[in-house]
Design a protein around this motif. Structure first.
Motif, short mmCIF file in Angstrom:
data_model
loop_
_atom_site.label_atom_id
_atom_site.label_comp_id
_atom_site.label_asym_id
_atom_site.label_seq_id
_atom_site.Cartn_x
_atom_site.Cartn_y
_atom_site.Cartn_z
N GLU A 127 0.97 -1.57 -0.12
CA GLU A 127 -0.43 -0.62 -0.46
C GLU A 127 0.68 1.50 0.08
O GLU A 127 0.52 2.36 -0.05
CB GLU A 127 -0.97 -0.56 1.47
N PHE A 128 2.64 1.33 0.33
CA PHE A 128 3.32 2.36 0.62
C PHE A 128 4.09 1.98 -0.83
O PHE A 128 5.25 2.46 -0.75
CB PHE A 128 3.47 2.35 2.10
N GLY A 129 3.70 1.69 -1.61
CA GLY A 129 4.96 0.90 -2.63
C GLY A 129 5.30 2.35 -3.24
O GLY A 129 6.38 2.10 -4.08
N THR A 133 9.57 4.84 -4.31
CA THR A 133 9.69 4.71 -5.82
C THR A 133 10.09 6.64 -5.74
O THR A 133 11.15 6.95 -7.27
CB THR A 133 8.39 4.50 -7.42
N ILE A 134 9.24 7.12 -5.59
CA ILE A 134 9.79 8.81 -5.39
C ILE A 134 10.56 8.79 -4.53
O ILE A 134 11.28 10.07 -5.04
CB ILE A 134 8.36 9.24 -4.80
N ASP A 155 13.77 -1.18 0.68
CA ASP A 155 12.59 -2.26 0.95
C ASP A 155 12.77 -1.77 2.82
O ASP A 155 11.29 -3.00 3.36
CB ASP A 155 12.30 -2.70 0.35
N ASP A 156 12.63 -0.90 3.04
CA ASP A 156 12.75 -0.86 4.47
C ASP A 156 11.54 0.36 4.62
O ASP A 156 12.42 1.37 4.83
CB ASP A 156 13.79 -0.11 4.99
N LEU A 188 5.10 6.03 7.35
CA LEU A 188 4.83 6.38 5.99
C LEU A 188 3.28 6.53 5.87
O LEU A 188 3.41 7.08 4.16
CB LEU A 188 5.21 4.51 5.00
N ALA A 189 2.84 6.86 6.56
CA ALA A 189 0.93 7.03 6.04
C ALA A 189 0.95 7.69 5.95
O ALA A 189 0.41 9.13 5.28
CB ALA A 189 0.16 5.82 6.91
N LEU A 190 1.53 8.67 6.80
CA LEU A 190 1.37 10.50 6.87
C LEU A 190 1.75 10.62 5.76
O LEU A 190 1.58 12.34 5.29
CB LEU A 190 2.07 10.90 8.59
N LEU A 191 3.44 10.23 5.39
CA LEU A 191 4.44 10.95 4.44
C LEU A 191 2.99 10.27 2.63
O LEU A 191 3.48 11.38 1.90
CB LEU A 191 5.49 10.41 4.13
N ARG A 192 2.92 9.64 2.86
CA ARG A 192 2.09 8.97 1.90
C ARG A 192 0.90 10.39 0.91
O ARG A 192 0.34 10.88 1.08
CB ARG A 192 1.09 7.74 1.48
#
Length: 201
Positions: A127-129, A133-134, A155-156, A188-192
């Motif tokens: 879900e954060f894939g 990449t970004i 991948d960490d 990661l959720a907050l950054l997304r």
């Protein structure tokens, strides 16, 4: 939950207007006597110093009030800047919590700190894939050393989150909040969720 890794340790603190993340690189121009003393102490004893976001005050002049959560920095390089000033490069290591502070006669802030353990390694969920990449693209565009990191780093979840947090044009308070989070997936959720703010129209 990130637990304290050790009992209280006395550490010189360097309050700054920005946030240093674990694994991040910090370049500083040293000219105030108190920070020249800090560099000498760290070099002599082979120890790090604490970097904390300034809550009240400024980087220069009267001692500033540091945030309670910071990152231990270890000096990795010295060099001479214009006008003969000392420059240093330091690398972010463990985060820490400041239990109490005091100010030395020379204006240097010292803290009794408890170092946190490193975050557990968690693979970046699908879900954060898009974030790795970004991040890879940003590192390439900005020509930063982290672009040469081992591909396993991408991948960490902790590494990706910390690198994204330092590269996105976030306010200092937002960066501090991301530093204090102890769950790499929450970070990661907050950054997304923040990414749409930076997309071009």
């Amino acid at each position: 939950m990130v637990m304290a890794a050790a009992d209280c340790t006395d550490l010189p603190l360097f309050p700054l207007s920005n946030v240093l993340f674990p694994g991040g690189t910090l370049r500083l121009r040293i000219f105030e006597p108190r920070y020249l003393d800090l560099v000498r102490e760290c070099s002599r004893e082979g120890r790090g110093f604490g970097v904390c976001l300034i809550i009240e005050g400024a980087e220069v002049g009267e001692p500033a009030t540091p945030a309670a959560i910071g990152t231990i920095a270890h000096i990795t390089d010295f060099y001479t800047l214009d006008q003969g000033l000392l420059g240093i490069t330091a690398e972010g290591r463990n985060r820490f919590h400041v239990e109490r502070t005091r100010v030395r006669d020379n204006g240097l802030v010292r803290g009794d700190i408890r170092a946190w353990d490193e975050e557990r390694t968690i693979a970046v969920p699908a879900e954060f894939g898009l974030l790795p990449t970004i991040l890879d693209r940003l590192l390439g565009q900005m020509n930063l050393p982290a672009r040469h990191a081992d591909r396993s780093c991408f991948d960490d979840a902790s590494w990706v989150g910390f690198r994204m947090a330092e590269l996105l044009p976030l306010a200092a308070g937002e960066r501090q909040h991301l530093l204090e989070i102890v769950d790499p997936l929450q970070r990661l959720a907050l950054l997304r969720d923040a990414l749409p703010r930076f997309q071009r129209e």
